[in-house]
Design an enzyme around this catalytic site. Structure first.
Site, mmCIF file in Angstrom:
data_model
loop_
_atom_site.group_PDB
_atom_site.id
_atom_site.type_symbol
_atom_site.label_atom_id
_atom_site.label_comp_id
_atom_site.label_asym_id
_atom_site.label_seq_id
_atom_site.Cartn_x
_atom_site.Cartn_y
_atom_site.Cartn_z
ATOM 1 N N VAL A 90 -0.519 -24.794 9.683
ATOM 2 C CA VAL A 90 0.691 -24.662 8.882
ATOM 3 C C VAL A 90 1.377 -26.023 8.877
ATOM 4 C CG1 VAL A 90 2.844 -23.397 8.539
ATOM 5 C CG2 VAL A 90 0.906 -22.268 9.667
ATOM 6 N N CYS A 91 1.732 -26.518 7.701
ATOM 7 C CA CYS A 91 2.490 -27.753 7.564
ATOM 8 C C CYS A 91 1.766 -28.920 8.255
ATOM 9 C CB CYS A 91 3.899 -27.533 8.115
ATOM 10 S SG CYS A 91 5.114 -28.792 7.688
ATOM 11 N N ALA A 92 2.475 -29.651 9.110
ATOM 12 C CA ALA A 92 1.905 -30.829 9.754
ATOM 13 C C ALA A 92 0.784 -30.491 10.714
ATOM 14 C CB ALA A 92 3.007 -31.601 10.490
ATOM 15 N N GLY A 93 0.579 -29.204 11.007
ATOM 16 C CA GLY A 93 -0.540 -28.815 11.849
ATOM 17 C C GLY A 93 -1.883 -29.241 11.293
ATOM 18 N N THR A 147 -1.047 -29.698 2.812
ATOM 19 C CA THR A 147 -0.008 -29.726 3.829
ATOM 20 C C THR A 147 1.333 -29.783 3.103
ATOM 21 O OG1 THR A 147 0.752 -30.796 5.874
ATOM 22 C CG2 THR A 147 0.056 -32.252 4.070
#
Length: 316
Positions: free
Chosen positions: A105-108, A125
């Site tokens: 999720v996102c910056a993951g 992202t």
């Protein structure tokens, strides 16, 4: 029983974790069989929002049907997170190599990139960090401005609320769309969005202002963009004259109320067309009398209203 393991990284965003966790928790409540675990490199995990979390430091044994999810973290500014060691990255690699699914999720997505799982694969992202992801992992095939992307058991999402869309998709793949719909209704999620929805809608792009009267008019247009709306009625709803409304609306959005309404109509029509609706049917569904005006607006604004499912971007 499917195990879902969340790898918690310092300065993670709570909703990046809580949204997907709520999806699987609700699915388990309905009997679909999910057990969640939370692992980190240290027991105490600070979050970007200030709420401390506690996780285990040992990983459970994972099978191919299990999931590993890396929530995003604060990627910019003071106290930015993202610290993750080689041992955790190796766990991610091993799970995928063993036939398992990994997601972010996102910056993951950076963790998946560092694990080597984005090379040659489509991914996405959050729009605020996509340029950095493309720079750091030039072999990744970054798809900008979509909610989530699935490529060979590597699932990446745009972040924040889109993590819910991603995990609802995973539930749908495993248990069918009815199961995902049941979970979505329980969570009071209005509709499960597809992966190629744009991250920033026309509605959101033109809300970055402080004019209360214009916000009231936008609320009305947002709710009734398919109707025939007269400037006099919009002005009455905003509590100002037609001339004042037109001036204020232009100052904060750069367009007229009619143009804003057209943006919403065309964006919705593009979504319907991307789902297989004919241009004629989509035009009528969003309030046009026929497809001629829709075609004219699509041709005029082709860059802004690109068809769903953009091609992978070339890193700059």
């Amino acid at each position: 029983m499917t195990h879902v393991v969340f790898l918690l990284v310092p300065q993670l965003h709570i909703l990046d974790l809580a949204g997907p966790a709520q999806v699987f928790s609700t699915a388990d409540d309905f009997g679909y069989g999910y057990e969640m675990g939370y692992v980190a490199e240290q027991e105490d995990v600070p979050t970007a929002q200030g709420l401390p979390l506690r996780a285990r430091t040992d990983w459970p044994r994972l099978e191919p049907d299990d999931l590993v999810i890396v929530p995003g973290w604060r990627a910019q500014g003071p106290g930015a997170g993202g610290r993750i060691g080689e041992a955790s990255l190796q766990r991610i690699r091993e799970h995928h190599a063993g036939g398992g699914t990994v997601a972010s999720v996102c910056a993951g997505a950076e963790a998946l990139g560092r694990a080597g799982l984005l090379d040659g694969r489509r991914c996405t992202t959050h729009h605020e960090v996509q340029d950095e992801l493309a720079r750091r992992f030039p072999r990744a095939r970054l798809v900008p401005d979509v909610l989530y992307v699935v490529d060979d058991r590597v699932v990446t999402s745009a972040g924040i609320a889109s993590g819910i869309d991603m995990t609802l998709h995973l539930v749908a793949v495993r248990h069918g769309p009815a199961a995902a719909g049941r979970v979505a209704r329980s969570m009071v999620v209005y509709a499960r969005r597809n992966g190629d929805e744009q991250q920033a809608s026309a509605m959101l792009r033109h809300r970055a202002h402080l004019s209360d009267s214009v916000h009231r008019v936008q609320d009305l247009i947002d709710a009734r963009f398919g109707d025939s709306l007269h400037l006099a009625d919009l002005a009455a709803a905003s509590g100002v004259s037609e001339r004042t409304l037109t001036r204020r609306f232009g100052e904060v959005t750069g367009m007229t109320p009619l143009r804003y309404q057209q943006l919403l109509r065309v964006e919705r029509a593009e979504h319907l067309i991307g789902q297989g609706t004919t241009v004629e049917s989509a035009a009528r569904a969003v309030g046009f009398q026929d497809a001629r005006m829709l075609r004219r607006l699509r041709a005029r604004d082709a860059p802004e209203f690109a068809p769903a499912g953009p091609a992978p971007r070339t890193p700059r």
